[in-house]
Design a protein around this motif. Structure first.
Motif, mmCIF file in Angstrom:
data_model
loop_
_atom_site.group_PDB
_atom_site.id
_atom_site.type_symbol
_atom_site.label_atom_id
_atom_site.label_comp_id
_atom_site.label_asym_id
_atom_site.label_seq_id
_atom_site.Cartn_x
_atom_site.Cartn_y
_atom_site.Cartn_z
ATOM 1 N N VAL A 159 0.788 -1.284 -0.272
ATOM 2 C CA VAL A 159 -0.158 0.024 -0.076
ATOM 3 C C VAL A 159 0.804 1.062 -0.548
ATOM 4 O O VAL A 159 1.803 0.909 0.679
ATOM 5 C CB VAL A 159 -0.717 -0.227 0.926
ATOM 6 C CG1 VAL A 159 -2.352 -0.927 1.179
ATOM 7 C CG2 VAL A 159 -0.346 -0.008 2.458
ATOM 8 N N GLY A 160 0.601 2.226 -1.014
ATOM 9 C CA GLY A 160 1.514 3.782 -1.127
ATOM 10 C C GLY A 160 -0.228 4.757 -0.302
ATOM 11 O O GLY A 160 -0.791 4.750 -1.262
ATOM 12 N N GLU A 174 -7.149 0.598 13.328
ATOM 13 C CA GLU A 174 -6.556 -0.243 12.084
ATOM 14 C C GLU A 174 -5.989 -0.317 11.607
ATOM 15 O O GLU A 174 -5.146 -1.895 11.112
ATOM 16 C CB GLU A 174 -8.492 -0.297 11.234
ATOM 17 C CG GLU A 174 -9.349 -0.895 11.224
ATOM 18 C CD GLU A 174 -10.573 -0.859 10.684
ATOM 19 O OE1 GLU A 174 -11.483 -1.662 10.443
ATOM 20 O OE2 GLU A 174 -10.792 0.083 9.523
ATOM 21 N N ALA A 175 -5.030 0.880 11.755
ATOM 22 C CA ALA A 175 -3.742 1.393 11.184
ATOM 23 C C ALA A 175 -2.744 0.311 11.642
ATOM 24 O O ALA A 175 -1.950 -0.363 10.966
ATOM 25 C CB ALA A 175 -3.307 2.441 11.131
ATOM 26 N N THR A 179 -0.076 -4.141 8.314
ATOM 27 C CA THR A 179 1.329 -5.171 8.616
ATOM 28 C C THR A 179 2.015 -5.044 7.214
ATOM 29 O O THR A 179 3.220 -6.093 6.775
ATOM 30 C CB THR A 179 1.502 -6.902 8.829
ATOM 31 O OG1 THR A 179 0.787 -7.284 8.396
ATOM 32 C CG2 THR A 179 1.441 -7.141 10.560
ATOM 33 N N LEU A 180 1.289 -5.092 6.182
ATOM 34 C CA LEU A 180 1.610 -4.717 4.826
ATOM 35 C C LEU A 180 2.409 -3.662 4.487
ATOM 36 O O LEU A 180 2.954 -3.019 5.548
ATOM 37 C CB LEU A 180 0.919 -4.643 3.659
ATOM 38 C CG LEU A 180 -0.839 -4.950 3.859
ATOM 39 C CD1 LEU A 180 -1.643 -4.973 2.611
ATOM 40 C CD2 LEU A 180 -0.076 -6.853 3.270
ATOM 41 N N ALA A 204 1.343 4.594 14.468
ATOM 42 C CA ALA A 204 1.307 3.642 14.488
ATOM 43 C C ALA A 204 1.095 2.341 13.699
ATOM 44 O O ALA A 204 0.449 1.350 13.950
ATOM 45 C CB ALA A 204 -0.083 3.779 14.421
ATOM 46 N N PHE A 205 0.755 2.236 12.086
ATOM 47 C CA PHE A 205 0.941 0.957 11.668
ATOM 48 C C PHE A 205 2.107 -0.498 12.377
ATOM 49 O O PHE A 205 3.604 0.301 12.627
ATOM 50 C CB PHE A 205 1.372 1.343 9.835
ATOM 51 C CG PHE A 205 0.625 2.686 9.520
ATOM 52 C CD1 PHE A 205 -0.275 2.299 8.457
ATOM 53 C CD2 PHE A 205 0.649 3.463 9.000
ATOM 54 C CE1 PHE A 205 -1.491 3.218 8.309
ATOM 55 C CE2 PHE A 205 0.401 4.947 8.820
ATOM 56 C CZ PHE A 205 -1.015 4.008 7.860
ATOM 57 N N GLY A 206 1.565 -1.082 11.603
ATOM 58 C CA GLY A 206 1.832 -2.963 12.560
ATOM 59 C C GLY A 206 3.421 -2.798 11.308
ATOM 60 O O GLY A 206 3.623 -3.985 11.679
#
Length: 239
Positions: A159-160, A174-175, A179-180, A204-206
Protein backbone atom coordinates in the motif's frame (compact mmCIF):
# COMPACT_ATOMS: atom_id res chain seq x y z
CA UNK A 1 -18.48 -4.76 -16.73
CA UNK A 2 -19.57 -2.42 -19.50
CA UNK A 3 -16.88 -0.50 -21.40
CA UNK A 4 -18.26 2.81 -22.69
CA UNK A 5 -15.11 4.09 -24.40
CA UNK A 6 -11.50 3.20 -24.99
CA UNK A 7 -8.45 4.80 -26.56
CA UNK A 8 -4.78 4.07 -27.10
CA UNK A 9 -2.27 6.41 -25.49
CA UNK A 10 1.49 6.71 -25.86
CA UNK A 11 3.49 3.58 -25.17
CA UNK A 12 0.65 1.20 -26.13
CA UNK A 13 -1.30 2.15 -22.97
CA UNK A 14 -5.04 1.39 -23.22
CA UNK A 15 -7.43 3.68 -21.33
CA UNK A 16 -11.01 2.45 -20.83
CA UNK A 17 -14.03 4.05 -19.21
CA UNK A 18 -16.28 1.43 -17.64
CA UNK A 19 -19.24 0.85 -15.39
CA UNK A 20 -19.88 -2.09 -13.09
CA UNK A 21 -23.54 -1.80 -12.18
CA UNK A 22 -23.79 1.86 -11.15
CA UNK A 23 -20.05 2.17 -10.36
CA UNK A 24 -18.20 4.37 -12.90
CA UNK A 25 -14.48 3.81 -13.31
CA UNK A 26 -11.41 4.13 -15.49
CA UNK A 27 -8.91 1.36 -16.23
CA UNK A 28 -5.44 1.79 -17.71
CA UNK A 29 -3.61 -1.31 -18.93
CA UNK A 30 -0.09 -1.54 -20.41
CA UNK A 31 0.79 -3.39 -23.55
CA UNK A 32 2.35 -6.23 -21.56
CA UNK A 33 -0.10 -8.69 -20.03
CA UNK A 34 -1.06 -10.01 -17.61
CA UNK A 35 -0.14 -7.07 -15.38
CA UNK A 36 -0.34 -6.57 -11.60
CA UNK A 37 -3.18 -4.28 -10.54
CA UNK A 38 -3.00 -1.06 -8.53
CA UNK A 39 -6.20 0.43 -7.14
CA UNK A 40 -5.81 4.22 -7.15
CA UNK A 41 -8.30 5.95 -4.87
CA UNK A 42 -8.79 9.69 -4.62
CA UNK A 43 -9.85 11.62 -1.55
CA UNK A 44 -13.56 12.18 -1.20
CA UNK A 45 -14.79 14.90 -3.54
CA UNK A 46 -12.12 14.55 -6.24
CA UNK A 47 -13.66 13.00 -9.38
CA UNK A 48 -11.91 10.10 -11.08
CA UNK A 49 -11.30 12.34 -14.09
CA UNK A 50 -9.37 14.98 -12.12
CA UNK A 51 -6.23 15.93 -14.04
CA UNK A 52 -3.68 15.18 -11.33
CA UNK A 53 -5.25 11.79 -10.58
CA UNK A 54 -5.30 10.83 -14.27
CA UNK A 55 -1.69 11.95 -14.71
CA UNK A 56 -0.57 9.88 -11.72
CA UNK A 57 -2.48 6.84 -12.98
CA UNK A 58 -0.99 7.06 -16.48
CA UNK A 59 2.55 7.44 -15.16
CA UNK A 60 2.04 4.47 -12.84
CA UNK A 61 0.63 2.33 -15.65
CA UNK A 62 3.70 3.15 -17.73
CA UNK A 63 5.72 1.14 -15.19
CA UNK A 64 3.86 -1.98 -16.35
CA UNK A 65 0.82 -1.93 -14.06
CA UNK A 66 -2.89 -2.06 -14.65
CA UNK A 67 -4.33 0.91 -12.75
CA UNK A 68 -7.99 1.41 -11.86
CA UNK A 69 -9.92 4.19 -10.19
CA UNK A 70 -13.63 4.64 -9.51
CA UNK A 71 -16.10 7.15 -8.16
CA UNK A 72 -17.50 5.40 -5.11
CA UNK A 73 -20.88 6.33 -3.63
CA UNK A 74 -21.06 9.98 -2.65
CA UNK A 75 -17.68 10.73 -4.23
CA UNK A 76 -16.51 12.42 -7.40
CA UNK A 77 -19.26 12.86 -9.97
CA UNK A 78 -21.73 10.40 -8.43
CA UNK A 79 -24.98 11.74 -6.95
CA UNK A 80 -24.79 13.03 -3.40
CA UNK A 81 -27.62 13.00 -0.91
CA UNK A 82 -29.03 16.14 0.62
CA UNK A 83 -27.48 15.07 3.92
CA UNK A 84 -24.04 14.80 2.25
CA UNK A 85 -24.33 18.27 0.75
CA UNK A 86 -25.44 19.72 4.07
CA UNK A 87 -22.50 18.07 5.86
CA UNK A 88 -20.02 19.41 3.29
CA UNK A 89 -21.42 22.92 3.62
CA UNK A 90 -21.30 22.78 7.41
CA UNK A 91 -17.71 21.55 7.29
CA UNK A 92 -16.66 24.34 4.90
CA UNK A 93 -18.26 26.99 7.11
CA UNK A 94 -16.55 25.66 10.22
CA UNK A 95 -13.14 25.54 8.53
CA UNK A 96 -13.51 29.06 7.14
CA UNK A 97 -14.46 30.31 10.60
CA UNK A 98 -11.48 28.57 12.20
CA UNK A 99 -13.69 26.41 14.41
CA UNK A 100 -12.79 22.86 15.60
CA UNK A 101 -13.81 20.39 12.89
CA UNK A 102 -12.77 16.98 14.25
CA UNK A 103 -16.30 15.91 15.16
CA UNK A 104 -17.66 17.12 11.81
CA UNK A 105 -14.96 15.22 9.92
CA UNK A 106 -15.67 12.11 11.99
CA UNK A 107 -19.39 12.14 11.25
CA UNK A 108 -18.81 12.86 7.55
CA UNK A 109 -15.69 10.91 6.51
CA UNK A 110 -16.37 7.79 8.60
CA UNK A 111 -19.56 6.85 6.72
CA UNK A 112 -17.93 7.73 3.38
CA UNK A 113 -15.22 5.16 4.01
CA UNK A 114 -17.73 2.47 4.99
CA UNK A 115 -19.89 3.18 1.94
CA UNK A 116 -16.93 3.20 -0.46
CA UNK A 117 -15.45 -0.16 0.55
CA UNK A 118 -18.15 -2.41 -1.05
CA UNK A 119 -17.84 -0.61 -4.39
CA UNK A 120 -14.07 -1.04 -4.40
CA UNK A 121 -14.34 -4.73 -3.53
CA UNK A 122 -16.90 -5.28 -6.30
CA UNK A 123 -14.57 -3.50 -8.72
CA UNK A 124 -11.60 -5.60 -7.60
CA UNK A 125 -13.51 -8.87 -8.09
CA UNK A 126 -14.51 -7.84 -11.60
CA UNK A 127 -11.11 -6.57 -12.73
CA UNK A 128 -9.25 -9.65 -11.49
CA UNK A 129 -11.43 -11.75 -13.81
CA UNK A 130 -9.99 -9.97 -16.86
CA UNK A 131 -7.24 -11.89 -18.73
CA UNK A 132 -5.03 -8.79 -18.99
CA UNK A 133 -4.83 -8.45 -15.19
CA UNK A 134 -2.87 -11.04 -13.26
CA UNK A 135 -2.38 -9.75 -9.75
CA UNK A 136 -1.04 -9.32 -7.15
CA UNK A 137 -2.78 -6.12 -6.06
CA UNK A 138 -1.49 -2.84 -4.71
CA UNK A 139 -3.29 0.23 -3.39
CA UNK A 140 -2.35 3.90 -3.77
CA UNK A 141 -4.10 7.04 -2.54
CA UNK A 142 -6.66 8.04 0.08
CA UNK A 143 -5.32 6.93 3.45
CA UNK A 144 -8.59 6.39 5.33
CA UNK A 145 -10.07 4.17 2.64
CA UNK A 146 -6.77 2.37 2.05
CA UNK A 147 -6.48 1.38 5.70
CA UNK A 148 -9.95 -0.13 5.66
CA UNK A 149 -9.37 -1.98 2.39
CA UNK A 150 -6.01 -3.34 3.56
CA UNK A 151 -7.66 -4.73 6.68
CA UNK A 152 -10.58 -6.47 4.95
CA UNK A 153 -9.02 -7.50 1.60
CA UNK A 154 -6.23 -10.13 1.78
CA UNK A 155 -5.45 -9.85 -1.96
CA UNK A 156 -3.84 -6.43 -1.39
CA UNK A 157 -0.10 -7.00 -1.02
CA UNK A 158 1.38 -3.49 -0.67
CA UNK A 159 0.00 0.00 0.00
CA UNK A 160 1.01 3.59 -0.72
CA UNK A 161 -0.80 6.27 1.29
CA UNK A 162 -1.00 10.04 0.90
CA UNK A 163 -1.03 11.63 4.35
CA UNK A 164 -3.77 14.14 3.57
CA UNK A 165 -7.30 14.58 4.74
CA UNK A 166 -8.92 13.31 7.90
CA UNK A 167 -8.51 9.72 9.09
CA UNK A 168 -11.42 8.62 11.31
CA UNK A 169 -10.81 7.09 14.72
CA UNK A 170 -11.84 3.63 13.50
CA UNK A 171 -9.15 3.66 10.79
CA UNK A 172 -6.52 5.05 13.15
CA UNK A 173 -7.14 1.99 15.33
CA UNK A 174 -7.18 -0.36 12.33
CA UNK A 175 -3.77 0.99 11.26
CA UNK A 176 -2.19 -1.13 13.99
CA UNK A 177 -3.47 -4.26 12.21
CA UNK A 178 -1.76 -3.44 8.92
CA UNK A 179 1.42 -5.46 8.39
CA UNK A 180 1.81 -4.96 4.62
CA UNK A 181 4.78 -3.13 3.09
CA UNK A 182 3.85 0.54 3.23
CA UNK A 183 4.99 3.80 1.62
CA UNK A 184 3.64 6.94 3.34
CA UNK A 185 3.85 10.33 1.59
CA UNK A 186 3.67 13.46 3.73
CA UNK A 187 3.55 17.08 2.63
CA UNK A 188 5.33 18.90 5.45
CA UNK A 189 3.41 22.15 5.02
CA UNK A 190 -0.01 20.67 4.28
CA UNK A 191 -2.48 23.25 5.49
CA UNK A 192 -5.29 20.70 5.86
CA UNK A 193 -3.36 17.88 7.51
CA UNK A 194 -1.83 18.39 10.96
CA UNK A 195 1.75 17.15 10.68
CA UNK A 196 1.94 15.53 14.10
CA UNK A 197 -1.27 13.60 13.53
CA UNK A 198 0.20 12.19 10.31
CA UNK A 199 3.45 11.25 12.07
CA UNK A 200 1.51 9.55 14.87
CA UNK A 201 -0.45 7.56 12.29
CA UNK A 202 2.76 6.44 10.58
CA UNK A 203 4.09 5.30 13.94
CA UNK A 204 0.89 3.31 14.57
CA UNK A 205 1.10 1.13 11.45
CA UNK A 206 2.09 -2.42 12.33
CA UNK A 207 4.17 -2.99 9.18
CA UNK A 208 7.75 -4.15 9.63
CA UNK A 209 8.60 -2.50 6.32
CA UNK A 210 7.24 1.03 6.28
CA UNK A 211 8.80 4.09 4.70
CA UNK A 212 7.99 7.76 5.22
CA UNK A 213 8.75 10.30 2.49
CA UNK A 214 8.30 13.92 3.59
CA UNK A 215 8.50 16.83 1.16
CA UNK A 216 8.11 20.54 1.71
CA UNK A 217 5.03 22.17 0.24
CA UNK A 218 1.26 22.24 0.57
CA UNK A 219 -1.45 19.65 0.09
CA UNK A 220 -1.23 19.29 -3.70
CA UNK A 221 2.53 19.86 -3.92
CA UNK A 222 3.73 16.25 -3.87
CA UNK A 223 6.72 16.12 -6.26
CA UNK A 224 6.29 14.02 -9.38
CA UNK A 225 9.47 12.09 -8.61
CA UNK A 226 7.44 10.38 -5.88
CA UNK A 227 5.57 8.57 -8.65
CA UNK A 228 8.92 7.12 -9.73
CA UNK A 229 9.75 6.12 -6.16
CA UNK A 230 6.28 4.64 -5.86
CA UNK A 231 6.93 2.60 -8.99
CA UNK A 232 10.09 1.18 -7.46
CA UNK A 233 8.22 0.42 -4.23
CA UNK A 234 5.49 -1.52 -6.03
CA UNK A 235 8.08 -3.25 -8.24
CA UNK A 236 9.64 -4.74 -5.10
CA UNK A 237 6.37 -6.15 -3.83
CA UNK A 238 4.10 -6.81 -6.83
CA UNK A 239 6.49 -8.12 -9.49
Amino acid sequence: MHVSSERRLDGDLLEREFTIGDIPGTLWTPGSAPAPLILMAHNNGLPKGASRLVARARRTAAYGYAVATIDARGCGDRPRSEADEQARAELRRAMQAGKPVDDLFESFVGPLVEEAVPDWLTTLDTLLSLPEIGGPVGYSGWTALGIRLAVVEPRIAAVGFFAGGYVPRAQREEARRITLPLLFLLQWDDEGNPRQRALDLFDAFGSKEKTLHANTGGHVGTPWFEVEDGGRFFDRHLK
